[in-house]
Write an enzyme that holds these catalytic residues in place. Structure first.
Site, PDB file in Angstrom:
ATOM      1  N   CYS A 214       0.832  -1.205   0.000  1.00 36.94           N
ATOM      2  CA  CYS A 214       0.000   0.000   0.000  1.00 36.94           C
ATOM      3  C   CYS A 214       0.870   1.261   0.000  1.00 36.94           C
ATOM      4  O   CYS A 214       1.502   1.549  -1.000  1.00 36.94           O
ATOM      5  CB  CYS A 214      -0.984  -0.038   1.157  1.00 36.94           C
ATOM      6  SG  CYS A 214      -2.299   1.173   0.974  1.00 36.94           S
TER       7      CYS A 214
ATOM      8  N   HIS B  85      -3.551  -5.457   1.145  1.00 39.36           N
ATOM      9  CA  HIS B  85      -2.828  -5.679   2.407  1.00 39.36           C
ATOM     10  C   HIS B  85      -2.780  -7.156   2.806  1.00 39.36           C
ATOM     11  O   HIS B  85      -3.658  -7.617   3.543  1.00 39.36           O
ATOM     12  CB  HIS B  85      -3.540  -4.913   3.523  1.00 39.36           C
ATOM     13  CG  HIS B  85      -3.354  -3.439   3.464  1.00 39.36           C
ATOM     14  ND1 HIS B  85      -2.297  -2.805   4.084  1.00 39.36           N
ATOM     15  CD2 HIS B  85      -4.091  -2.462   2.878  1.00 39.36           C
ATOM     16  CE1 HIS B  85      -2.400  -1.497   3.882  1.00 39.36           C
ATOM     17  NE2 HIS B  85      -3.469  -1.258   3.146  1.00 39.36           N
TER      18      HIS B  85
ATOM     19  N   GLU C 218      -0.950  -8.486   4.963  1.00 36.33           N
ATOM     20  CA  GLU C 218      -0.742  -8.622   6.414  1.00 36.33           C
ATOM     21  C   GLU C 218      -2.057  -8.504   7.181  1.00 36.33           C
ATOM     22  O   GLU C 218      -2.137  -8.859   8.340  1.00 36.33           O
ATOM     23  CB  GLU C 218       0.286  -7.574   6.896  1.00 36.33           C
ATOM     24  CG  GLU C 218      -0.247  -6.176   7.129  1.00 36.33           C
ATOM     25  CD  GLU C 218      -0.545  -5.396   5.852  1.00 36.33           C
ATOM     26  OE1 GLU C 218      -0.443  -5.970   4.751  1.00 36.33           O
ATOM     27  OE2 GLU C 218      -0.899  -4.204   5.971  1.00 36.33           O
TER      28      GLU C 218
END
Lengths: 234, 84
Positions: A86, A203, A205
């Protein structure tokens, strides 16, 4: 294997990335402060999501000149693995480690939702545990994720198979409707020609354990570990 | 006699052909307000740089370098500088 997660003023996914490496992968991980300029001893550097320097001027534009980035650029130019997520991707574009630029989303809105990504190249350190055609469910959260580069240059990206992920439908079709932000060729993630630098807007994560609604992002981090364990350099 | 500080205005705009969603939205709003003579709006940024009064370098060249390296992203933007 040792990961480094860079913290810029305004980073807000640094802890998420740290926790995935520590708790899910059970690998060593350390934060790297943006004013530090020593990035030696790491096997992979993560530039996390967030709003570094308040997104002032342009997303990633100020972070790109922070002390740590000089070292990260040198590290990447020497073949070190760098993944930008990002805002991290935006910083990689601004620093010239990856080609192109981000425009405002075509809807002008901040978009925060799960999207689907198709893996288009699994011969990279960041996708080797996936299959081409795999569809991953991973969230996006951005205002400036509309990937832009000149048409001829986008064609060159395609020729060198630098597009790793594309926005797609849940069944893996790459359509304009499945493109959340207007990115050229539905691009969600690209790598450099030498495959050691990778950036993506979604994302992973935030999608690395089932409790969070999807664990599809974990494959990206597992790929990095598998690549490092193989001992081959990019 | 005190020297006047030197000012340079930097104009940053999107290159021709680069989609400007903000410009499109503003144009649509203008049309709604009755300003339907406006066919296109392109958005941009303006930065005013104030240099030390005793600056010795070429202020224009320095400003252009600042635009090239920081204020503009050469992939999508162009710039112009104006000494005032």
């Amino acid at each position: 294997m040792r990961f480094g997660v860079v913290t810029f003023p305004g980073s807000n996914c640094d802890y998420d990335s740290y926790m995935v490496i520590k708790d899910q992968l059970r690998k060593d991980v350390e934060f790297i402060w943006h004013k530090d300029s020593d990035v030696s001893g790491f096997d992979c550097i993560i530039l996390p999501g967030g709003f570094s320097y308040g997104d002032y001027l342009r997303t990633g534009a100020i972070a790109r000149y922070s002390p740590v980035m000089g070292s990260v650029i040198e590290y990447a130019n020497n073949g070190g693995l760098v993944i930008g997520i990002c805002n991290g991707f935006q910083i990689l574009l601004e620093s010239g480690l990856l080609p192109g630029a981000m425009l405002r989303n075509r809807s002008l809105q901040f978009i925060c939702k799960h999207v689907y990504l198709r893996c288009d190249n699994n011969e990279t350190p960041f996708s080797n545990r996936l299959n081409v055609g795999d569809v991953l469910k991973i969230p996006i959260a951005h205002t400036d994720g509309n990937y832009y580069w000149y048409q001829a240059d986008v064609q060159e990206l395609e020729r060198y198979r630098q597009v790793v992920f594309r926005y797609c439908t849940p069944t893996g079709e790459v359509t304009d409707k499945a493109n959340p932000n207007g990115s050229a060729n539905n691009i969600a993630g690209i790598c450099n020609k030498t495959r050691n630098v990778f950036g993506m807007m979604p994302h992973p994560e935030r999608a690395s354990e089932a409790l969070l609604g999807s664990a599809d992002g974990l494959g990206i981090f597992q790929s990095i570990v598998a690549y490092a364990a193989s001992g081959v350099t990019a | 006699m005190s020297q006047k500080s030197k000012k340079v205005v930097c104009h940053i705009s999107l290159k021709d052909g680069v989609l400007d969603p903000q410009g499109v939205t503003i144009r649509n709003a203008l049309a709604q307000l009755g300003f339907d003579d406006v066919v296109e709006v392109r958005s941009g940024k303006v930065f005013e740089l104030t240099f030390k009064p005793d600056v010795t370098n070429d202020v224009r060249a320095k400003s252009e370098e600042i635009c090239r390296r920081v204020l503009a992203n050469p992939v999508i933007e162009t710039f112009g500088v104006e000494e005032s």
